[in-house]
Design an enzyme around this catalytic site. Structure first.
Site: not given
Ligand code: NAD
Length: 345
Positions: A143, A218, A293
């Protein structure tokens, strides 16, 4: 696409490449092998990406390969460990760099926290030199903001590859159960192929239009969710303070016109809905920082379109204040109800 194009005249190059892109081949043929294999890349194995990658691996042919990458090495190590005990399936390799992922994969899925991470990752892919003779498909499920998504997609398409935006709703529960809803911004050419890929990780794929429109959908949804959550917390708060029973008030709302997802499923008042994050100390669920965010991203999207958001500013401040409060940080976004109490409101 035309409405988005009209609303965002600052990105003239984006749409030129969308329509003119040739279709990429979905599978790279390995001349030394009699078997046609597909190669997959997955970047970002966090709360959402990890279970999504697990579901993807479980549903692709065992002859396929999947290359994973995350800056958090424990996530990729854990994935490989889990794979070993999961029995036969597509082979998994941990990449040592993002360039390794792009060199090894036909289709690459990214699930990253914020726009800056998406920019950095795709910048690395591009810096590593994408091979024009082997068109690849990039699917970004993060997102992020509309502008970044359009710019990154435009850069990828300019190099002869395809890029679609496919943010999700459904949270960690949906990611784990493969019941996510994907909001897809993709050219008609890409649609058929992308849909069948996303269906390995989710239940519904809603094609909103051309690239950029998945993100717009979204952000519009999450803007509404942010408001509904806050309004539910405020309405429940004053009703309870004026002597109403919390469960009775929720029942009334849920068979009246105020009914919404936060009132019915994710009620912010503890012990109103069994199993809701509020009934377990606001643990799990959708983090208040992610909602803060997404609200900022929605405000930026509305700004791009010149659309006025009257409710946005006070809501943004409240989510950010809640996120910074020791009793609320790291909790589900319904914790704004608790914030109304602890902040003395
Ligand atoms: P998270 O922080 O748990 O996971 C993100 C991952 O990306 C981490 O493991 C991190 O180490 C990795 N990362 C960061 N920078 C990186 C890079 N340069 N190279 C490789 N890996 C890298 O986040 P999440 O909860 O999995 O959310 C991910 C996306 O999904 C976000 O944009 C969030 O808004 C969206 N989202 C989350 C949810 C939720 O309930 N958690 C629901 C819908 C959408």
């Amino acid at each position: 696409m035309s409405a988005l194009r009209h609303a965002l005249p600052r990105f003239p190059g984006v749409w030129k490449s969308v329509r003119s892109r040739q279709s990429w081949t979905s599978v790279r043929n390995f001349s030394s092998s009699p078997v046609t294999r597909a190669s997959w890349g997955f970047v970002g194995l966090g709360q959402m990406g990890y279970p999504m990658a697990r579901n993807l691996r479980a549903k692709i042919p065992t002859t396929d390969s999947i290359t994973i990458y995350d800056i958090n090495k424990s996530a990729t190590d854990q994935f490989v460990e889990e794979t070993k005990s999961a029995g036969p399936g597509a082979s998994v390799t941990i990449a040592s760099s993002l360039q390794d992922v792009s060199r090894a994969s036909d289709t690459i899925i990214t699930m990253l926290p914020q726009p800056k991470h998406v920019q950095a990752v795709y910048g690395e892919f591009i810096a590593g030199g994408l091979d024009k003779s082997n068109p690849q498909l990039f699917i970004d499920c993060s997102t992020i903001d509309v502008k970044t998504s359009l710019e990154v997609g435009s850069s990828i398409r300019a190099l002869g590859h395809d890029f679609v935006d496919a943010p999700v709703s459904g949270g960690v529960v949906g990611a784990t159960a493969a019941t996510l809803t994907f909001m897809l911004g993709a050219s008609d050419l890409a649609l058929g192929k992308v849909q069948s890929i996303l269906e390995k990780m989710g239940k519904r794929v809603i094609h909103m239009g051309d690239p950029g429109t998945g993100i717009v959908g979204k952000l519009a949804n999450n803007y509404l969710l942010a408001m509904n959550n806050l309004a539910t917390a405020e309405a429940m708060n004053f009703g309870i303070r004026l002597g109403l029973d919390a469960k009775k008030l929720a029942s009334l709302i849920n068979c009246s016109t105020g009914k919404c997802w936060p009132s019915e499923v994710n009620n912010p008042v503890p012990d109103v809905i069994e199993g809701a994050p509020s009934s377990r100390g606001y643990q799990g669920g959708f983090g208040v920082s992610l909602m803060a965010k997404d609200l900022k991203l929605a405000i930026a999207a509305a700004d791009l379109a010149g659309a006025k958001l009257i409710l946005a500013e006070p809501a943004r401040k409240l989510y950010e204040d809640a996120e910074a409060h020791d009793d609320c940080k790291g909790k589900d976004f319904s914790v704004v109800y608790k914030y109304l109490q602890v902040a003395g409101n």
